[in-house]
Design an enzyme around this catalytic site. Structure first.
Site, PDB file in Angstrom:
ATOM      1  N   PHE A  61      43.522  51.398  32.465  1.00  0.00           N
ATOM      2  CA  PHE A  61      43.465  51.007  31.051  1.00  0.00           C
ATOM      3  C   PHE A  61      42.374  51.763  30.280  1.00  0.00           C
ATOM      4  CE2 PHE A  61      41.318  47.420  28.528  1.00  0.00           C
ATOM      5  CZ  PHE A  61      41.895  47.788  27.335  1.00  0.00           C
ATOM      6  N   THR A 105      29.898  46.645  34.025  1.00  0.00           N
ATOM      7  CA  THR A 105      30.356  45.489  33.261  1.00  0.00           C
ATOM      8  C   THR A 105      29.221  44.509  32.980  1.00  0.00           C
ATOM      9  OG1 THR A 105      31.664  43.454  33.536  1.00  0.00           O
ATOM     10  CG2 THR A 105      31.127  44.625  35.534  1.00  0.00           C
ATOM     11  N   ASP A 106      29.368  43.743  31.901  1.00  0.00           N
ATOM     12  CA  ASP A 106      28.367  42.700  31.612  1.00  0.00           C
ATOM     13  C   ASP A 106      28.436  41.560  32.636  1.00  0.00           C
ATOM     14  OD1 ASP A 106      30.762  41.491  30.807  1.00  0.00           O
ATOM     15  OD2 ASP A 106      30.088  41.014  28.772  1.00  0.00           O
ATOM     16  N   GLU A 107      29.494  41.550  33.462  1.00  0.00           N
ATOM     17  CA  GLU A 107      29.641  40.451  34.427  1.00  0.00           C
ATOM     18  C   GLU A 107      28.566  40.492  35.514  1.00  0.00           C
ATOM     19  OE1 GLU A 107      33.679  39.429  35.455  1.00  0.00           O
ATOM     20  OE2 GLU A 107      34.425  40.376  33.636  1.00  0.00           O
ATOM     21  N   TYR A 161      34.261  40.063  42.314  1.00  0.00           N
ATOM     22  CA  TYR A 161      34.380  41.296  41.519  1.00  0.00           C
ATOM     23  C   TYR A 161      33.012  41.699  40.971  1.00  0.00           C
ATOM     24  CZ  TYR A 161      34.938  43.967  37.165  1.00  0.00           C
ATOM     25  OH  TYR A 161      34.790  44.895  36.153  1.00  0.00           O
ATOM     26  N   LYS A 202      30.597  45.062  41.636  1.00  0.00           N
ATOM     27  CA  LYS A 202      30.133  45.979  40.591  1.00  0.00           C
ATOM     28  C   LYS A 202      28.604  46.041  40.582  1.00  0.00           C
ATOM     29  CE  LYS A 202      32.311  47.923  37.894  1.00  0.00           C
ATOM     30  NZ  LYS A 202      32.977  49.276  37.965  1.00  0.00           N
ATOM     31  N   ASN A 217      37.123  44.284  27.420  1.00  0.00           N
ATOM     32  CA  ASN A 217      37.898  45.231  26.612  1.00  0.00           C
ATOM     33  C   ASN A 217      39.290  44.695  26.291  1.00  0.00           C
ATOM     34  OD1 ASN A 217      36.955  48.615  27.233  1.00  0.00           O
ATOM     35  ND2 ASN A 217      35.714  46.846  27.747  1.00  0.00           N
ATOM     36  N   ASN A 250      38.210  31.454  24.680  1.00  0.00           N
ATOM     37  CA  ASN A 250      39.575  31.818  25.079  1.00  0.00           C
ATOM     38  C   ASN A 250      40.633  31.089  24.252  1.00  0.00           C
ATOM     39  OD1 ASN A 250      38.476  33.463  27.019  1.00  0.00           O
ATOM     40  ND2 ASN A 250      38.664  31.948  28.662  1.00  0.00           N
TER      41      ASN A 250
HETATM   42  P1  NAD Z   1      42.208  49.192  35.656  1.00  0.00           P
HETATM   43  O1  NAD Z   1      42.381  48.195  36.763  1.00  0.00           O
HETATM   44  O2  NAD Z   1      43.134  49.182  34.490  1.00  0.00           O
HETATM   45  O3  NAD Z   1      42.257  50.674  36.264  1.00  0.00           O
HETATM   46  C1  NAD Z   1      41.626  51.030  37.458  1.00  0.00           C
HETATM   47  C2  NAD Z   1      42.069  52.443  37.839  1.00  0.00           C
HETATM   48  O4  NAD Z   1      41.348  52.829  39.021  1.00  0.00           O
HETATM   49  C3  NAD Z   1      43.561  52.544  38.176  1.00  0.00           C
HETATM   50  O5  NAD Z   1      44.120  53.688  37.564  1.00  0.00           O
HETATM   51  C4  NAD Z   1      43.592  52.663  39.695  1.00  0.00           C
HETATM   52  O6  NAD Z   1      44.708  53.401  40.179  1.00  0.00           O
HETATM   53  C5  NAD Z   1      42.271  53.380  39.955  1.00  0.00           C
HETATM   54  N1  NAD Z   1      41.745  53.125  41.310  1.00  0.00           N
HETATM   55  C6  NAD Z   1      41.546  51.912  41.902  1.00  0.00           C
HETATM   56  N2  NAD Z   1      41.091  52.081  43.169  1.00  0.00           N
HETATM   57  C7  NAD Z   1      40.987  53.426  43.366  1.00  0.00           C
HETATM   58  C8  NAD Z   1      40.566  54.223  44.459  1.00  0.00           C
HETATM   59  N3  NAD Z   1      40.155  53.686  45.613  1.00  0.00           N
HETATM   60  N4  NAD Z   1      40.571  55.579  44.306  1.00  0.00           N
HETATM   61  C9  NAD Z   1      40.981  56.149  43.147  1.00  0.00           C
HETATM   62  N5  NAD Z   1      41.407  55.429  42.077  1.00  0.00           N
HETATM   63  C10 NAD Z   1      41.418  54.088  42.192  1.00  0.00           C
HETATM   64  O7  NAD Z   1      40.695  49.027  35.204  1.00  0.00           O
HETATM   65  P2  NAD Z   1      40.046  49.042  33.739  1.00  0.00           P
HETATM   66  O8  NAD Z   1      40.188  47.702  33.128  1.00  0.00           O
HETATM   67  O9  NAD Z   1      40.496  50.248  33.005  1.00  0.00           O
HETATM   68  O10 NAD Z   1      38.502  49.208  34.138  1.00  0.00           O
HETATM   69  C11 NAD Z   1      37.945  50.513  34.369  1.00  0.00           C
HETATM   70  C12 NAD Z   1      36.482  50.369  34.701  1.00  0.00           C
HETATM   71  O11 NAD Z   1      35.792  49.699  33.657  1.00  0.00           O
HETATM   72  C13 NAD Z   1      36.213  49.557  35.985  1.00  0.00           C
HETATM   73  O12 NAD Z   1      35.158  50.178  36.673  1.00  0.00           O
HETATM   74  C14 NAD Z   1      35.792  48.190  35.448  1.00  0.00           C
HETATM   75  O13 NAD Z   1      34.927  47.552  36.356  1.00  0.00           O
HETATM   76  C15 NAD Z   1      35.071  48.599  34.171  1.00  0.00           C
HETATM   77  N6  NAD Z   1      35.057  47.566  33.108  1.00  0.00           N
HETATM   78  C16 NAD Z   1      36.218  46.978  32.703  1.00  0.00           C
HETATM   79  C17 NAD Z   1      36.195  46.063  31.663  1.00  0.00           C
HETATM   80  C18 NAD Z   1      37.460  45.402  31.168  1.00  0.00           C
HETATM   81  O14 NAD Z   1      37.393  44.547  30.292  1.00  0.00           O
HETATM   82  N7  NAD Z   1      38.638  45.773  31.652  1.00  0.00           N
HETATM   83  C19 NAD Z   1      34.978  45.735  31.053  1.00  0.00           C
HETATM   84  C20 NAD Z   1      33.798  46.373  31.485  1.00  0.00           C
HETATM   85  C21 NAD Z   1      33.860  47.307  32.505  1.00  0.00           C
HETATM   86  P1  TYD Z   2      40.171  38.243  32.140  1.00  0.00           P
HETATM   87  O1  TYD Z   2      41.011  38.976  31.150  1.00  0.00           O
HETATM   88  O2  TYD Z   2      40.688  38.067  33.528  1.00  0.00           O
HETATM   89  O3  TYD Z   2      38.732  38.941  32.133  1.00  0.00           O
HETATM   90  P2  TYD Z   2      37.332  38.435  32.827  1.00  0.00           P
HETATM   91  O4  TYD Z   2      37.629  37.365  33.803  1.00  0.00           O
HETATM   92  O5  TYD Z   2      36.869  39.695  33.469  1.00  0.00           O
HETATM   93  O6  TYD Z   2      36.467  37.985  31.678  1.00  0.00           O
HETATM   94  O7  TYD Z   2      39.884  36.793  31.566  1.00  0.00           O
HETATM   95  C1  TYD Z   2      39.266  36.607  30.303  1.00  0.00           C
HETATM   96  C2  TYD Z   2      39.052  35.116  30.119  1.00  0.00           C
HETATM   97  O8  TYD Z   2      40.329  34.478  30.028  1.00  0.00           O
HETATM   98  C3  TYD Z   2      38.347  34.469  31.297  1.00  0.00           C
HETATM   99  O9  TYD Z   2      37.484  33.438  30.796  1.00  0.00           O
HETATM  100  C4  TYD Z   2      39.474  33.852  32.102  1.00  0.00           C
HETATM  101  C5  TYD Z   2      40.496  33.490  31.050  1.00  0.00           C
HETATM  102  N1  TYD Z   2      41.897  33.540  31.487  1.00  0.00           N
HETATM  103  C6  TYD Z   2      42.743  32.436  31.277  1.00  0.00           C
HETATM  104  O10 TYD Z   2      42.336  31.396  30.725  1.00  0.00           O
HETATM  105  N2  TYD Z   2      44.040  32.520  31.719  1.00  0.00           N
HETATM  106  C7  TYD Z   2      44.528  33.632  32.338  1.00  0.00           C
HETATM  107  O11 TYD Z   2      45.722  33.643  32.752  1.00  0.00           O
HETATM  108  C8  TYD Z   2      43.658  34.754  32.524  1.00  0.00           C
HETATM  109  C9  TYD Z   2      44.147  36.015  33.192  1.00  0.00           C
HETATM  110  C10 TYD Z   2      42.348  34.670  32.067  1.00  0.00           C
END
Ligand code: NAD
Ligand code: TYD
Length: 335
Positions: A11, A124-126, A149, A153, A179, A248
């Site tokens: 993503f 991540t902020d987590e 998770y 991280k 995001n 949420n």
């Molecule tokens: P995502 O799950 O959409 O994508 C992860 C990608 O990594 C995929 O394309 C997958 O094929 C690849 N991948 C997974 N394991 C792999 C491996 N062993 N070798 C090579 N490629 C591999 O994730 P995202 O939501 O785009 O998040 C990207 C980064 O940003 C992550 O590091 C996540 O921790 C961080 N992040 C995400 C969020 C969020 O809200 N989604 C917020 C803060 C930080």
């Molecule tokens: P999520 O998108 O999984 O991100 P994160 O857990 O990394 O913050 O979830 C965002 C918030 O939404 C989190 O408080 C969990 C809640 N949530 C639901 O209530 N129902 C759902 O089906 C999912 C996936 C998340």
């Protein structure tokens, strides 16, 4: 810049690559195409002359070293990870293996290759845990991850900082809040709820739905990462956040409105074990030192995102049905 980007078929990485190509950078993507990786996310730039895709695992140190030696990137931007909290609760092993082990393997590959490559860890902020006292996290906040998770991280971040310190590597970290945007895998809150509502299905709100997250558009995150690459200092951590704090249940109601559905589509389900109540992030350091601020208003960003899911039904139907692997293998061959 020449950028080696891991996890860019996911993503946020795909947003970052679209932006980087648009800004004239040269990009080599390394992605294993797990369930979350999808080459369709990179369709917009797939024919760009300065873009190349390699299918491979970040835990393969030999491959990473070869790519570093041949491409000689200015920076390795490390997005690849297992990213979903609920999956980490079901089975933490891939999280430890990819998020912790994979990061260490990449750090060692950079050392061995001996290239002048800056290592940027996408975090991540987590890692800060739950802001139960209502105070936003600064970069000095103690690391108190509560989910498997987040623990993985945090461990990865500690390896990055330890390698930077021990081996004088050029390495830094950005920590971003939740995001949203196009191409997000429909297991996360916003795309899951949006697509369920379009399908006429209910949305599973965990517990009371009063958990707070700070939402940021993925393109603002990507701009923050480019600013950190450009102006960030080695050994430093930069928080990135959107400044949009919502419960949420509030997001759920906005999504009901944008999809034309009523309250009867809300289903309160069992809470997530160990569910963090609030993530509040202070991104003033990034604004001060990197000159970065988020630009996308949440109202507009969310409306555009819902419109994207409305207009790109084939993308998420294929992903949700699990048929997308076969579909894209046919479309692109077995890359
Ligand atoms: P995502 O799950 O959409 O994508 C992860 C990608 O990594 C995929 O394309 C997958 O094929 C690849 N991948 C997974 N394991 C792999 C491996 N062993 N070798 C090579 N490629 C591999 O994730 P995202 O939501 O785009 O998040 C990207 C980064 O940003 C992550 O590091 C996540 O921790 C961080 N992040 C995400 C969020 C969020 O809200 N989604 C917020 C803060 C930080
Ligand atoms: P999520 O998108 O999984 O991100 P994160 O857990 O990394 O913050 O979830 C965002 C918030 O939404 C989190 O408080 C969990 C809640 N949530 C639901 O209530 N129902 C759902 O089906 C999912 C996936 C998340």
């Amino acid at each position: 810049m020449k950028l080696l980007v891991t996890g860019a078929a996911g993503f946020i990485g795909s947003s970052f690559v679209r932006l980087s190509i648009a800004q004239g950078h040269e990009v080599l993507v390394l992605d294993a195409l797990t369930y979350a990786g999808n080459l369709a996310n990179l369709d917009a730039i797939k024919d760009a002359p300065r873009y190349r895709f390699v299918k491979g695992d970040i835990r393969d140190g030999k491959l990473a070293e070869e790519l570093l030696r041949s491409f000689k990137p200015d920076a390795l931007v490390h997005f690849a990870a297992e990213s979903h909290v609920d999956r980490s609760i079901m089975d933490a092993s891939p999280f430890v293996s990819t998020n912790v082990g994979g990061t260490q393997v990449l750090l060692d590959a950079v050392r061995r290759a001996g290239t002048q490559t800056r290592f940027l860890q996408i975090s991540t902020d987590e890692v800060y845990g739950s802001a139960d006292d209502g105070k936003p996290f600064t970069e000095q906040h103690p690391l108190k991850p509560s989910s498997p998770y987040a623990a993985s991280k945090t461990s990865a971040d500690l390896f990055v900082l330890a390698y930077q310190h021990t081996f004088a590597m050029d390495a830094l970290i950005t920590r971003c809040s939740n995001n949203y945007g196009p191409y997000q895998f429909p297991e996360k809150l916003i795309p899951l709820f949006t697509t369920n509502l379009f399908e006429g299905r209910k949305v599973p709100v965990y517990g009371d739905g009063m958990q707070i997250r700070d939402w940021i558009h993925c393109d603002d995150h990507s701009r923050g990462v480019l600013s950190a690459l450009d102006k960030g200092k080695s050994g430093q951590v930069y928080n990135l956040g959107g400044g949009n704090r919502l419960a949420n249940i509030e997001i759920t109601r906005l999504l009901l409105k944008l999809t034309g559905r009523g309250e009867e589509f809300i289903e309160h389900v069992k809470d997530r074990p160990g569910h963090d109540r609030a993530y509040l992030i202070d991104h003033s350091k990034a604004t001060r030192e990197l000159g970065w601020t988020p630009q996308v208003s949440f109202e507009q960003g969310l409306a555009d995102t819902v419109a994207w899911y409305r207009d790109n039904r084939a993308w998420w139907e294929a992903v949700k049905s699990g048929a997308y692997r076969d579909y894209y293998a046919k479309q692109y061959g077995n890359r």
